[in-house]
Scaffold this active site. Structure first.
Site, PDB file in Angstrom:
ATOM      1  N   GLU A  74       9.620 -47.854  13.914  1.00  0.00           N
ATOM      2  CA  GLU A  74      10.389 -47.362  15.054  1.00  0.00           C
ATOM      3  C   GLU A  74      11.872 -47.489  14.712  1.00  0.00           C
ATOM      4  OE1 GLU A  74       8.257 -50.067  15.646  1.00  0.00           O
ATOM      5  OE2 GLU A  74       6.552 -48.944  16.459  1.00  0.00           O
ATOM      6  N   TYR A  99      15.583 -43.280   5.927  1.00  0.00           N
ATOM      7  CA  TYR A  99      14.123 -43.092   5.820  1.00  0.00           C
ATOM      8  C   TYR A  99      13.764 -41.661   5.399  1.00  0.00           C
ATOM      9  CZ  TYR A  99      13.694 -47.587   8.203  1.00  0.00           C
ATOM     10  OH  TYR A  99      13.767 -48.909   8.536  1.00  0.00           O
TER      11      TYR A  99
HETATM   12  C1  LIG Z   1      19.645 -48.633   6.894  1.00  0.00           C
HETATM   13  C2  LIG Z   1      20.135 -49.629   5.823  1.00  0.00           C
HETATM   14  C3  LIG Z   1      19.085 -50.727   5.608  1.00  0.00           C
HETATM   15  C4  LIG Z   1      20.344 -48.839   4.504  1.00  0.00           C
HETATM   16  O1  LIG Z   1      20.625 -49.771   3.459  1.00  0.00           O
HETATM   17  P1  LIG Z   1      21.771 -49.496   2.363  1.00  0.00           P
HETATM   18  O2  LIG Z   1      21.582 -50.443   1.249  1.00  0.00           O
HETATM   19  O3  LIG Z   1      23.084 -49.523   3.045  1.00  0.00           O
HETATM   20  O4  LIG Z   1      21.445 -47.980   1.945  1.00  0.00           O
HETATM   21  P2  LIG Z   1      21.372 -47.332   0.479  1.00  0.00           P
HETATM   22  O5  LIG Z   1      22.639 -47.580  -0.258  1.00  0.00           O
HETATM   23  O6  LIG Z   1      20.126 -47.756  -0.196  1.00  0.00           O
HETATM   24  O7  LIG Z   1      21.325 -45.773   0.862  1.00  0.00           O
HETATM   25  C5  LIG Z   1      20.201 -44.936   0.618  1.00  0.00           C
HETATM   26  C6  LIG Z   1      20.367 -43.654   1.412  1.00  0.00           C
HETATM   27  O8  LIG Z   1      20.360 -43.926   2.820  1.00  0.00           O
HETATM   28  C7  LIG Z   1      21.276 -43.027   3.498  1.00  0.00           C
HETATM   29  N1  LIG Z   1      22.437 -43.781   4.001  1.00  0.00           N
HETATM   30  C8  LIG Z   1      22.703 -45.098   3.818  1.00  0.00           C
HETATM   31  N2  LIG Z   1      23.863 -45.427   4.449  1.00  0.00           N
HETATM   32  C9  LIG Z   1      24.316 -44.294   5.004  1.00  0.00           C
HETATM   33  C10 LIG Z   1      25.476 -43.979   5.776  1.00  0.00           C
HETATM   34  N3  LIG Z   1      26.392 -44.928   6.086  1.00  0.00           N
HETATM   35  N4  LIG Z   1      25.634 -42.706   6.208  1.00  0.00           N
HETATM   36  C11 LIG Z   1      24.712 -41.749   5.919  1.00  0.00           C
HETATM   37  N5  LIG Z   1      23.604 -41.968   5.172  1.00  0.00           N
HETATM   38  C12 LIG Z   1      23.408 -43.235   4.737  1.00  0.00           C
HETATM   39  C13 LIG Z   1      21.738 -42.043   2.433  1.00  0.00           C
HETATM   40  O9  LIG Z   1      20.781 -40.998   2.355  1.00  0.00           O
HETATM   41  C14 LIG Z   1      21.677 -42.908   1.176  1.00  0.00           C
HETATM   42  O10 LIG Z   1      21.588 -42.177  -0.010  1.00  0.00           O
HETATM   43  P3  LIG Z   1      22.957 -41.606  -0.688  1.00  0.00           P
HETATM   44  O11 LIG Z   1      23.896 -42.773  -0.799  1.00  0.00           O
HETATM   45  O12 LIG Z   1      22.492 -41.077  -2.006  1.00  0.00           O
HETATM   46  O13 LIG Z   1      23.483 -40.537   0.220  1.00  0.00           O
HETATM   47  C15 LIG Z   1      21.516 -50.245   6.220  1.00  0.00           C
HETATM   48  O14 LIG Z   1      22.394 -49.207   6.587  1.00  0.00           O
HETATM   49  C16 LIG Z   1      21.444 -51.252   7.373  1.00  0.00           C
HETATM   50  O15 LIG Z   1      21.296 -52.455   7.168  1.00  0.00           O
HETATM   51  N6  LIG Z   1      21.581 -50.741   8.605  1.00  0.00           N
HETATM   52  C17 LIG Z   1      21.553 -51.603   9.801  1.00  0.00           C
HETATM   53  C18 LIG Z   1      20.154 -52.085  10.096  1.00  0.00           C
HETATM   54  C19 LIG Z   1      19.236 -50.936  10.457  1.00  0.00           C
HETATM   55  O16 LIG Z   1      19.623 -49.949  11.087  1.00  0.00           O
HETATM   56  N7  LIG Z   1      17.971 -51.079  10.035  1.00  0.00           N
HETATM   57  C20 LIG Z   1      16.938 -50.095  10.302  1.00  0.00           C
HETATM   58  C21 LIG Z   1      16.292 -50.413  11.591  1.00  0.00           C
HETATM   59  S1  LIG Z   1      15.013 -49.227  11.931  1.00  0.00           S
END
Ligand SMILES: CC(C)(COP(=O)(O)OP(=O)(O)OC[C@H]1O[C@@H](n2cnc3c(N)ncnc32)[C@H](O)[C@@H]1OP(=O)(O)O)[C@@H](O)C(=O)NCCC(=O)NCCS
Length: 173
Positions: free
Chosen positions: A112, A124
């Protein structure tokens, strides 16, 4: 620019000793954080749950969790420490969860996500998850809807190749 190499990051099962740092990230990240005791009880159920941390030396940079129910994996949480976001740590954690789900013979993965959390939805989608439904008012703190995102048939060879390709691209960077 990254202030570390991705190969300096190790993925481990979450241990009791990690929970203080995990909780600090949790509080920084989510409006209604899980308690420390929720994490502790989740990691005690080792047979069906998998909770991981990404660490550089002794610092927890991110964490993720999956709960197995029959042939489904429920991704219950994933978060990366603010300073380390968008450096592929979430990607590494999700690859580990997906690979483990494939190893366990799970058929699909779902989760979710808040409707307003476009970043997580994008994250995702990068792993081919798609929106399959909605839970109205699922988040009681804001009454916000959850979108249900899922990836079916994770063990098909095309998807496995796709995941291995993301992983090998990461390792060769
Ligand atoms: C979602 C989360 C875990 C992603 O982790 P991350 O290490 O920052 O992400 P990554 O560097 O592995 O990014 C992988 C892809 O995700 C997407 N992405 C990540 N951050 C993004 C941003 N700020 N804006 C847009 N796309 C993003 C992109 O597609 C990215 O690929 P790209 O860099 O080639 O465009 C992180 O943003 C987070 O901790 N968010 C807050 C917690 C949360 O929302 N958890 C999910 C609850 S359902």
């Amino acid at each position: 620019m990254n202030d570390f190499n991705l190969d300096e990051i190790k993925i481990h099962k979450m241990k009791f000793g990690d929970v203080d740092q995990v909780y600090a990230i949790e509080v920084d990240t989510f409006p209604t954080p899980w308690s420390k005791s929720s994490f502790l009880s989740q990691i005690l159920r080792r047979r069906f749950n998998l909770y991981l941390v990404a660490k550089k030396d002794n610092e927890v940079l991110g964490y993720a969790g999956m709960v197995q129910r029959s042939k489904e994996g429920h991704i219950t949480t994933i978060a990366v420490k603010n300073r380390f976001k968008r450096k592929r740590i979430g990607t590494i954690l999700l690859i580990y969860l997906i690979k483990e789900a494939i190893k366990r013979g799970l058929v699909n993965l779902y989760l979710e996500v808040r409707e307003s959390n476009k970043i997580a939805q994008e994250f995702y989608r990068k792993f081919k998850f798609s929106t399959i439904g909605r839970k109205i008012g699922y988040y009681s703190d804001t009454n916000e809807d959850a979108l249900i995102m899922a990836m079916d048939n994770i063990s098909n060879s095309k998807y496995k190749d796709f995941i291995f390709k993301i992983e090998s691209d990461l390792l060769n960077k």
